[in-house]
Design a protein around this motif. Structure first.
Motif, PDB file in Angstrom:
ATOM      1  N   GLN A  96     -43.744  53.849  13.536  1.00 26.05           N
ATOM      2  CA  GLN A  96     -44.889  52.961  13.730  1.00 26.05           C
ATOM      3  C   GLN A  96     -46.130  53.575  13.088  1.00 26.05           C
ATOM      4  OE1 GLN A  96     -44.346  52.905  18.151  1.00 26.05           O
ATOM      5  NE2 GLN A  96     -44.548  50.675  17.904  1.00 26.05           N
ATOM      6  N   SER A 137     -50.705  53.244  12.993  1.00 23.50           N
ATOM      7  CA  SER A 137     -51.882  52.748  13.686  1.00 23.50           C
ATOM      8  C   SER A 137     -53.130  53.060  12.877  1.00 23.50           C
ATOM      9  CB  SER A 137     -52.017  53.384  15.075  1.00 23.50           C
ATOM     10  OG  SER A 137     -53.226  52.981  15.703  1.00 23.50           O
ATOM     11  N   GLY A 189     -54.172  49.925  18.042  1.00 28.66           N
ATOM     12  CA  GLY A 189     -52.819  49.714  18.541  1.00 28.66           C
ATOM     13  C   GLY A 189     -51.771  50.160  17.549  1.00 28.66           C
ATOM     14  N   TRP A 190     -50.526  50.186  17.994  1.00 26.17           N
ATOM     15  CA  TRP A 190     -49.416  50.630  17.160  1.00 26.17           C
ATOM     16  C   TRP A 190     -48.673  49.431  16.587  1.00 26.17           C
ATOM     17  CZ3 TRP A 190     -48.904  55.470  15.558  1.00 26.17           C
ATOM     18  CH2 TRP A 190     -49.569  56.471  16.282  1.00 26.17           C
ATOM     19  N   HIS A 191     -48.277  49.565  15.306  1.00 24.98           N
ATOM     20  CA  HIS A 191     -47.586  48.498  14.604  1.00 24.98           C
ATOM     21  C   HIS A 191     -46.313  49.055  13.973  1.00 24.98           C
ATOM     22  CE1 HIS A 191     -51.470  46.411  14.899  1.00 24.98           C
ATOM     23  NE2 HIS A 191     -51.999  47.551  14.481  1.00 24.98           N
TER      24      HIS A 191
END
Length: 414
Positions: free
Chosen positions: A254, A256, A260-262
């Motif tokens: 992930q 960021s 937030g985390w993607h």
């Protein structure tokens, strides 16, 4: 020129071929940035025309509202004309009745009174007729004004609809011109540059199964110009101790940017960095999670790279992807405090084998890779060569870090 490779299938950046087009064909051509601006302008003109047409349509609808000034004036005039008509009818009736009284009068006194009443009734009837004529004209003028206003608005609506058609065509043409230019730009010079660097900072050299570790993808721009869009890429791959079992399904990466985390997308992109100025440094946060089922003594690697595109159509990227190996340790243990040391992945030759190399295998050709499917001997952990991976690791560099090479057709250079 250095090539961008994965451990098995090498992806290279070919040198740009000389542009042999006559100068007359290339001069005065709008740039990609100019064409993009033309698309924006065309889109705005189209949107403005749509908004204008919508507003005009609403204004035509508004003419049906009782509060609309011209309609209110027409309604008032129409009411006044009706009242004048009633008064005229009453006055005409009075004249008729007075005439009848005059005809029935016998005495001179009655005849004189009836004649006087008739004269007054006829005067009132004339006034009522004049008032009705004036009211009728006022109503007719109000009706014409309302009708003219509606016709004028309808004409403007038609003109706006024609403008929408015209602006839609211009927008489509501008979009096509941009698409064609970008397609043509894909055949030009787009080369790797050492002025853009990408590195992983803080990735542990040992990561337990079931653990999540955070690290950083560090970008630096020393190209001498602002890079309009920089696309960092990250790809994780792992195998078991034998090197024969792919563990990619147990790895989750992930990114960021602070909001937030993607999840890393299908092309292994970790977002996009806009307008990276020359001399600037920036970081993208990364997070790697190993599934709890990951076997201890397995070996993993994270590939880090970046490419860029500019609004004027130029593009490029980091010549060599950084490869950061790590060992998978038993669940419950702690990640190593020692960071992974990068290994460059470039090699001058394409590898053909899709079979993973045995543990400890090296190329035997100094710092160059061979066609046997093994990695270059770099002095890093002996477990690294077993990540010869198969096609998957090659895709990482092709999807996320290989550059858009503008190439001329062979016929152009025959």
């Amino acid at each position: 020129m250095a090539t961008v490779t994965a451990p098995v299938a090498m992806l290279s950046v070919a040198p740009a071929l000389a542009d042999t087009k006559p100068a007359a064909q290339t001069q005065n051509k709008p740039s990609i940035a100019e064409l993009e601006q033309a698309v924006k302008d065309a889109q705005k003109a189209f949107d403005d025309a749509v908004v204008a047409e919508k507003a005009l349509t609403q204004s035509l609808t508004d003419t049906q509202a009782p509060t609309y000034p011209l309609l209110a004036a027409f309604n008032a005039a129409h009411k006044a004309a009706g009242e004048a008509e009633s008064k005229k009818s009453a006055a005409d009736k009075a004249v008729t009745e007075t005439k009848a009284k005059l005809a029935a009068a016998v005495s001179d006194e009655d005849k004189t009174a009836a004649q006087q009443a008739l004269t007054e009734a006829e005067a009132s009837a004339k006034d009522a007729a004049d008032a009705k004529s004036t009211a009728d004209k006022t109503a007719a003028d109000a009706s014409k004004a309302l009708s003219d206003a509606r016709v004028e608005i309808s004409k403007k609506i038609y003109a706006a609809q024609e403008l929408i058609k015209s602006n839609r065509a211009k927008k489509t043409a501008a979009e096509k011109a941009l698409a064609d230019a970008k397609k043509e730009a894909g055949e030009g010079d787009c080369v790797p540059t050492g002025g853009l660097t990408a590195a992983a900072v803080g990735l542990p050299s040992k990561i337990p199964a079931g653990a999540t570790v955070d690290f950083t993808l560090h970008l630096a721009n020393t190209t001498g110009r602002t890079l309009d869009q920089v696309i960092p890429t990250a790809y994780a791959h792992a195998t078991d101790k034998s090197g024969t079992k792919d563990l990619d399904g147990l790895l989750h990466v992930q990114w960021s940017n602070g909001s937030g985390w993607h999840d890393i997308d299908g092309q292994h992109r970790a977002g996009t960095v806009k307008a990276l100025r020359t001399g600037a440094l920036t970081d993208v946060k990364l997070r790697l999670t190993l599934g709890a089922q990951a076997p201890a003594d397995g070996t993993g690697v994270v590939f880090i790279n970046a490419s860029y595109t500019n609004n004027d159509g130029t593009c490029g990227g980091v010549p060599d992807a950084g490869m950061y190996p790590f060992q998978i340790t038993a669940a419950g243990s702690k990640p190593s405090t020692e960071p992974s040391k990068p290994t460059a992945t470039s090699t001058p030759a394409a590898q053909s084998s899709k079979s993973p190399a045995p543990v400890g295998a090296t190329s035997g050709a100094g710092d160059s890779g061979s066609s046997s499917g093994s990695l270059a001997k770099t002095g890093s952990s002996s477990a690294v060569p077993q990540l010869a991976l198969g096609g998957g690791a090659a895709i990482v560099l092709g999807a996320g870090a290989v550059f858009v090479v503008r190439r001329r057709k062979a016929a152009d250079n025959a």
